[in-house]
Design an enzyme around this catalytic site. Structure first.
Site, PDB file in Angstrom:
ATOM      1  N   VAL A 258       0.840  -1.206   0.000  1.00  0.00           N
ATOM      2  CA  VAL A 258       0.000   0.000   0.000  1.00  0.00           C
ATOM      3  C   VAL A 258       0.871   1.249   0.000  1.00  0.00           C
ATOM      4  CG1 VAL A 258      -1.633   1.350   1.380  1.00  0.00           C
ATOM      5  CG2 VAL A 258      -2.003  -1.091   1.063  1.00  0.00           C
ATOM      6  N   ALA A 259       1.953   1.227   0.792  1.00  0.00           N
ATOM      7  CA  ALA A 259       2.821   2.403   0.919  1.00  0.00           C
ATOM      8  C   ALA A 259       3.689   2.613  -0.318  1.00  0.00           C
ATOM      9  CB  ALA A 259       3.703   2.264   2.150  1.00  0.00           C
ATOM     10  N   ILE A 261       3.472   1.196  -3.574  1.00  0.00           N
ATOM     11  CA  ILE A 261       2.897   1.265  -4.923  1.00  0.00           C
ATOM     12  C   ILE A 261       2.113   2.568  -5.068  1.00  0.00           C
ATOM     13  CG2 ILE A 261       1.258   0.192  -6.525  1.00  0.00           C
ATOM     14  CD1 ILE A 261       2.059  -2.519  -5.197  1.00  0.00           C
ATOM     15  N   GLU A 263      -0.420   4.104  -6.262  1.00  0.00           N
ATOM     16  CA  GLU A 263      -1.713   3.994  -6.947  1.00  0.00           C
ATOM     17  C   GLU A 263      -2.383   5.369  -7.108  1.00  0.00           C
ATOM     18  OE1 GLU A 263      -3.840   0.810  -4.797  1.00  0.00           O
ATOM     19  OE2 GLU A 263      -3.803  -0.136  -6.758  1.00  0.00           O
ATOM     20  N   ASP A 305      -0.647  32.827 -36.934  1.00  0.00           N
ATOM     21  CA  ASP A 305      -1.177  33.808 -37.876  1.00  0.00           C
ATOM     22  C   ASP A 305      -0.495  35.148 -37.586  1.00  0.00           C
ATOM     23  OD1 ASP A 305      -2.713  35.016 -39.762  1.00  0.00           O
ATOM     24  OD2 ASP A 305      -4.583  34.939 -38.654  1.00  0.00           O
ATOM     25  N   ASN A 686       3.869   6.424   4.946  1.00  0.00           N
ATOM     26  CA  ASN A 686       3.180   6.648   3.678  1.00  0.00           C
ATOM     27  C   ASN A 686       2.240   7.855   3.761  1.00  0.00           C
ATOM     28  OD1 ASN A 686       2.218   5.825   0.963  1.00  0.00           O
ATOM     29  ND2 ASN A 686       0.320   5.411   2.050  1.00  0.00           N
ATOM     30  N   ASP A 690       3.672  10.689   1.308  1.00  0.00           N
ATOM     31  CA  ASP A 690       3.008  10.643   0.001  1.00  0.00           C
ATOM     32  C   ASP A 690       1.862  11.632  -0.120  1.00  0.00           C
ATOM     33  OD1 ASP A 690       4.718   8.605  -0.425  1.00  0.00           O
ATOM     34  OD2 ASP A 690       3.241   7.174  -1.148  1.00  0.00           O
TER      35      ASP A 690
END
Length: 847
Positions: A258-259, A261, A263, A305, A686, A690
């Site tokens: 969980v920490a 990867i 996601e 232009d 995490n 994160d």
């Protein structure tokens, strides 16, 4: 019916009908659901596995002979819940930002109210309104035509057929189709969900929008990291079973998964892009597709232009050439006005600019060239509004970029008259007579040459030039553009915008090539290019381009031709296709026929002020101020956002690498009764690392030299070789310093304090990693207060759980002076090494 055509609804009646029928909009069925977004935070297989493992552990605690795990389980579930709330706010904020940007692009429509033409939001149109339709307009509602002048409509959004449909009076036109050419008036029959497009809206909204290449890259990156880390975690789990009990091993492995990867990476990227889009909107660049925030930063060619983008688009007629003489418009006397009467009448009537009235009073709408011509005529008493009382419009051959001219046919005192204007070199070929001091005579070849010579003189001064002609026609004659009577020339000034010259220099430094593609005269284009410092190996006209094959045109572009004049949208498309073989191209456009080039470009840029609805709908970005300077500002912002995305990927992956590596080495080589980091500690790390710090990195300001670097290579991935080397080398360095910290503290203070020091070391290394990233970018700590604040909050929360009764919940103990000395020493050494590693990798690893 005629009264309705000219008057429309009253304000009071329109208000009543709006209350009765509701807003003219397609209702969004897929609205943002807060509950769905919140619940989606807990649907990840890893999160579900962690929750199940924690609940199993909790249940086992009640079995005979087992220790109660209620506190551990509760804390793990609490951290998962807090992480979910954090993820919810990130995703919800991103959704809201995207929705807010969509609302900014509400289209406008021109309607008749109280007998006057006004501009309103298309959402306020009601059944019974009379709408005015012009080339490039998106039709705002289902309506029945009251007037039609060569009106052709593209109904592909409804029928799928790409052929334009010619529409006559009493025909129906439908919402979301667009006017390809011509103009007309229509009576609104149905609005909103009652329209044909409204009936199929629900089906349309079920269609999933395809992911962009950048979104796919982020998604694939997450999957690759998932597979890599999953493999290592399976090994850690299998090794853990040999040392610890099954449930401890399972919880540790799943917590680490969980920490480690990332996601939540796609959600963080979307939020960073949404914040970038909001910033760009505040700088007059309205993003219509979120992925463009990243794409525009990689642009290495801008095809722009001239009129209104490089120049101010504030045109005014300065000089006239008629009756064989050049006349300064500011010194025209009464005698001159009599001689120039036909020129001014032609300028007013052969003109599709409009005058509307709003709260601010009189307002001119339309092409700035036509507005300048209209104002010049009005200045000498030839008002369009007054002339149209006696001149009844009966037909029009509309201007197009291919024809370079337009003609309008009127009925005046039982006489049919045609008035024409256009590019002098095109229009003069349609003339065989000349209007000279009130008399009509044959146009001689020598006079044609003299007129074209004067046209070149005006153009060489950077002036835009139009020719004017007319003829009287028999009622039985067809409406053709031949045998016209030449009247004269009008020359307009349109000076370059302030700052364009400096911005072109910045483009050169940033490795961005600028190419001017204009429908204007080649001499005018070259004069403006010289004034702003745009270098070019010659000028190519549309006619010359038609005689070049693919290889020849490619060679011209490679040799440095940067000015293309008298071009059509098809020429734009040819140039674009060649440039895209090796480059990422931003293309500007404003007309109906520019839609294809805008769609095909890497970044299609439409003009807000002079752009048609169709061009805007086909674009990725709309310039709210039509200013070239804004494109370059958007490129800088795009580069900044991409830099920041790379930063937090760099930061996240280095931290995650270290977590996995420390657990792997400890499980493989150390003889501990419990894992070196416990599940609740892994999840806490995490949560702190994160969350806020990673997000705050997305708010970093741009590097000082960001526009001195060349653009990113076309196929360069988000994690290039340089970044992979940094992640791996700095990740290894952090791993060994943290393990060294653990052993040094354990040798003096014991296992519990060593585990606490290791646990705290991960939090302190946030400062080290972010510090080295900021050193690389030459950014001070105070340049991003959100980042500094998030790091301080993380550290304070860590100190709180170490030095408060909460420490028992996290299995930590208060750290002594020796432990802090080891941690601070490791942090200093880590920072110095990180800076040196960054220098070495940057120097020796390219791309």
């Amino acid at each position: 019916m005629k009264n309705l055509t000219n008057v429309g609804l009253t304000d009071l009646e329109a208000k009543k009908r709006l209350a009765k029928y509701g807003k003219n909009e397609i209702k969004r069925t897929k609205k943002i659901s807060r509950i769905k977004i919140f619940l989606s935070q807990f649907t990840s297989p890893l999160i579900l596995l962690l929750i199940i493992a924690a609940l199993i552990s909790f249940t086992i605690g009640y079995l005979p002979g087992q220790e109660s795990r209620i506190i551990d389980t509760t804390l793990i579930l609490l951290i998962v819940f807090v992480s979910g709330i954090s993820g919810f706010f990130q995703e919800y904020k991103a959704e809201r930002s995207i929705e807010a940007l969509q609302k900014m692009t509400t289209p406008k429509a021109h309607v008749l109210r109280n007998g006057k033409e006004i501009e309103i939001d298309a959402t306020k149109i009601v059944p019974g309104d009379v709408v005015l339709l012009d080339a490039g307009d998106v039709i705002p509602a289902d309506a029945k035509l009251l007037e039609s002048f060569n009106l052709k409509v593209d109904e592909s959004s409804l029928t799928g057929e790409s052929e334009q449909v010619k529409k006559r009076v009493s025909d129906m036109v439908f919402m979301n189709s667009f006017v390809y050419s011509g103009r007309g008036k229509a009576l609104v029959i149905k609005t909103g969900m009652n329209t044909e497009i409204g009936k199929i809206a629900a089906k349309l909204q079920k269609i999933k929008e395809e992911k962009t290449s950048f979104e796919k890259e982020i998604s694939n990156l997450s999957k690759k990291i998932f597979l890599m880390i999953s493999g290592i975690i399976v090994v850690i789990f299998l090794l853990s079973i040999l040392k610890y009990n099954l449930y401890e091993s399972l919880l540790t492995a799943v917590s680490l998964a969980v920490a480690a990867i990332p996601e939540g990476l796609p959600a963080i990227v979307v939020l960073a892009l949404a914040i970038g889009a909001k910033t760009m909107a505040s700088k007059n660049a309205l993003i219509r597709k979120l992925s463009v925030v990243e794409s525009i930063g990689a642009v290495d060619i801008i095809c722009t232009d001239k009129t209104g983008t490089i120049t101010k688009n504030e045109m005014s007629v300065t000089d006239l050439y008629a009756n064989n003489e050049v006349i300064d418009i500011d010194i025209v006397d009464k005698e001159d006005v009599d001689k120039l009467k036909e020129l001014f009448i032609c300028g007013s009537l052969c003109n599709n600019s409009k005058i509307i009235y709003n709260k601010e009073g009189k307002k001119y709408l339309g092409d700035q060239t036509e507005i300048a011509v209209l104002k010049a005529s009005e200045k000498f008493g030839f008002s369009k509004e007054e002339l149209e009382k006696n001149y009844e419009k009966i037909n029009e051959l509309s201007f197009s970029s291919e024809r370079k001219m337009m003609t309008v046919f009127f009925k005046y005192k039982n006489q049919k008259i045609a008035y024409s204007k256009g590019a002098p070199e095109i229009l003069i070929e349609k003339c065989n007579r000349i209007y000279d001091c009130g008399k009509i005579r044959k146009l001689r070849t020598a006079e044609k040459k003299e007129i074209l010579k004067q046209n070149k003189k005006f153009a060489s001064k950077g002036l835009r030039v139009l020719g004017f002609a007319f003829k009287k026609i028999l009622k039985s004659e067809p409406d053709k553009e031949n045998n016209l009577i030449w009247i004269g020339l009008e020359a307009m000034t349109d000076p370059p915008r302030a700052g364009v010259k400096d911005v072109l220099e910045k483009c050169k430094t940033a490795g961005i090539r600028v190419i001017m593609i204009t429908g204007d005269n080649p001499i005018t284009a070259k004069a403006i290019a010289d004034e702003i410092g745009l270098k070019s190996a010659g000028v190519l006209t549309g006619k010359e381009l038609d005689h070049l094959n693919h290889k020849q045109l490619k060679k011209k572009l490679e040799t440095g031709v940067n000015i293309f004049a008298r071009t059509t949208p098809l020429h734009k498309l040819r140039i674009l296709k060649i440039l895209q073989e090796k480059n990422r191209v931003a293309m500007t456009g404003d007309g109906v026929n520019d839609a294809l080039a805008l769609k095909k470009a890497n970044v299609g840029v439409a003009m807000n002020i002079r752009g048609t609805d169709v061009a805007k709908e086909s674009s990725d970005m709309i310039l709210l101020d039509d200013n070239f300077v804004t494109i370059v500002a958007a490129i800088k912002e795009g580069r900044k956002i991409f830099d920041n995305i790379r930063k937090f990927i760099n930061y996240l992956l280095v931290c995650n690498f270290a977590e996995v590596a420390v657990l792997f080495i400890a499980t493989l080589f150390l003889t501990l009764k419990e894992p070196i980091l416990l599940p609740v500690q892994i999840l806490w790390i995490n949560l702190l690392t994160d969350g806020m710090p990673a997000l705050a990195l997305g708010l970093d300001p741009a590097r000082k030299n960001i526009m001195s670097d060349p653009p990113r290579k076309k196929n360069e991935p988000i994690i290039n070789k340089n970044l992979w080397w940094l992640i791996v080398t700095i990740g290894i360095k952090i791993t060994f310093i943290l393990l060294g910290t653990f052993f040094l503290v354990r040798s003096i203070s014991g296992l519990e304090e060593a585990r606490t020091a290791l646990f705290t070391g991960f939090i302190l290394y946030e400062f080290v990693r972010i510090g080295s990233i900021r050193y690389q970018d030459k950014l001070g700590w105070l340049s991003n207060k959100w980042l500094l604040g998030s790091l301080i909050v993380s550290l304070l929360l860590q100190l709180l759980i170490i030095y408060s009764p909460l420490n028992s919940l996290f299995y930590v103990v208060p750290l002594g002076l020796y432990s802090w000395m080891v941690l601070i020493s490791g942090t200093i050494v880590g920072y110095v090494l990180a800076v040196e590693i960054t220098k070495v990798v940057t120097r020796f690893v390219k791309g």
